[in-house]
Design an enzyme around this catalytic site. Sequence first.
Site, short mmCIF file in Angstrom:
data_model
loop_
_atom_site.label_atom_id
_atom_site.label_comp_id
_atom_site.label_asym_id
_atom_site.label_seq_id
_atom_site.Cartn_x
_atom_site.Cartn_y
_atom_site.Cartn_z
N ASP A 116 0.82 -1.21 0.00
CA ASP A 116 0.00 0.00 0.00
C ASP A 116 0.85 1.26 0.00
OD1 ASP A 116 0.79 -0.62 2.61
OD2 ASP A 116 -1.22 -1.21 3.22
N HIS B 69 -7.82 -5.08 9.48
CA HIS B 69 -7.50 -4.86 8.06
C HIS B 69 -6.21 -5.59 7.67
CE1 HIS B 69 -5.07 -0.83 8.73
NE2 HIS B 69 -4.29 -1.87 8.87
N GLU C 81 -10.05 -2.30 4.34
CA GLU C 81 -10.69 -1.97 5.60
C GLU C 81 -11.99 -2.76 5.79
OE1 GLU C 81 -8.90 -0.44 7.55
OE2 GLU C 81 -8.19 1.51 6.89
C1 F6R Z 1 1.17 -1.88 5.97
C2 F6R Z 1 -0.16 -2.51 5.97
C3 F6R Z 1 -1.01 -2.50 7.20
C4 F6R Z 1 -0.24 -2.83 8.47
C5 F6R Z 1 -1.15 -2.81 9.69
C6 F6R Z 1 -0.39 -3.02 10.97
O1 F6R Z 1 1.78 -2.01 4.71
O2 F6R Z 1 -0.55 -3.00 4.97
O3 F6R Z 1 -2.07 -3.43 7.02
O4 F6R Z 1 0.36 -4.09 8.34
O5 F6R Z 1 -1.82 -1.58 9.76
O6 F6R Z 1 0.46 -1.91 11.19
P1 F6R Z 1 1.57 -1.94 12.33
O7 F6R Z 1 2.56 -2.97 11.96
O8 F6R Z 1 2.16 -0.56 12.30
O9 F6R Z 1 0.85 -2.25 13.60
#
Ligand code: F6R
Length: 266
Positions: free
Chosen positions: A83, A156, A161
Amino acid sequence: MPASARELNLAGASVEVFADAATASRNAADRIASTIREASVTRGKAVLGLATGSTPIAIYARLVALHRSGELSFAQVRSYNLDEYYPIAPTDPNSYRAYMQKHLFDHVDIAPNHAHVLDGTVPEAFAASHAAEFDRWIEADGGLDLQLLGIGRNGHIGFNEPSDLSTEEAKALPTRLVSLHPVTTSDAAKDFGGEANVIPRALTVGIRPILAARSIVILALGANKAEAVAAALQGPITARVPASLLQTVPGKVAWLIDEAAAKQLV
Ligand code: F6R
C-alpha cells in the site's frame, strides 16, 4: 529457524506463538530468506509482497543483516508493496516508498525497477488504471511466492478496511484507491503529528491478489492486536474483519504471533 513456543492449528491455518516479538520477527525473516533462496534457484526469481508499518521493521533489519554478511542476495527478487498513502510524494518521510528505501531497498542489491511501491503521485483520474496495472505486473511476474502481512487493530490487511460487502465480493477486491477507516487514521496519528494531518486515502493491493499468493506470512505482535487476531482466526469469515478472509485459503497461511497477541485465542 528459532523454535516456536507453541504451535496451534486454528481454522486449518498454522499458528506459531512465540515468547516475544523478536523471535517471531526472526522466524518471519528466515522464512522470507528461504523463499528468496529457493525461488531464485527454481524459478530464476523470487516474487515478494511486502508490508510496512511498525511490525516488519525488525524483519527488514534481519534481512539487511543477512545480506551484509553475504548470506542473502536480492538480485533475483521482485517486490510489490501492499500500500501507499494517496496522494503523497515518494520523498515524504511518511510515504511507504520512503519507508521501504530506509528499511530495506537502500541496503540490499535489489534493482530499482524490481522494487515496486504503488505510486502516490499518479493523477487521480488514473489511480484506478495504475492500481489495475500493479495487479498485471504481479501476474506478469508469475504471481507472489510469498505475501508478508501485518494486521490492523480493526482486522484490516493492506488497507483493505472492514466493510459490509459479502464474503465473495470482498474476496474479489482488486488493487484500488480506498478511504482509511477511523481506527487506521487514529493509529497513524502518531506518524503524522495528529489525526487531522493523516492522509485519509490510500492505494492498496486488493484482497484478491493477496489471497492468490502461493504463501502468506502474517505477523501480529502486541496486546493491541489480540482482539483482531482472535476475530480473524476464530470468528466468522466476514468482510467486517478482512483478515478473517484468510480462513478461505488456510493451507497457505502461517500466522506468527507473540504471546501478547495470542491472549484472546480460546
Ligand atoms: C502496511 C499494511 C497494514 C499494516 C497494519 C499493521 O503495509 O498494509 O495493514 O500491516 O496496519 O500496522 P503496524 O505494523 O504498524 O501495527
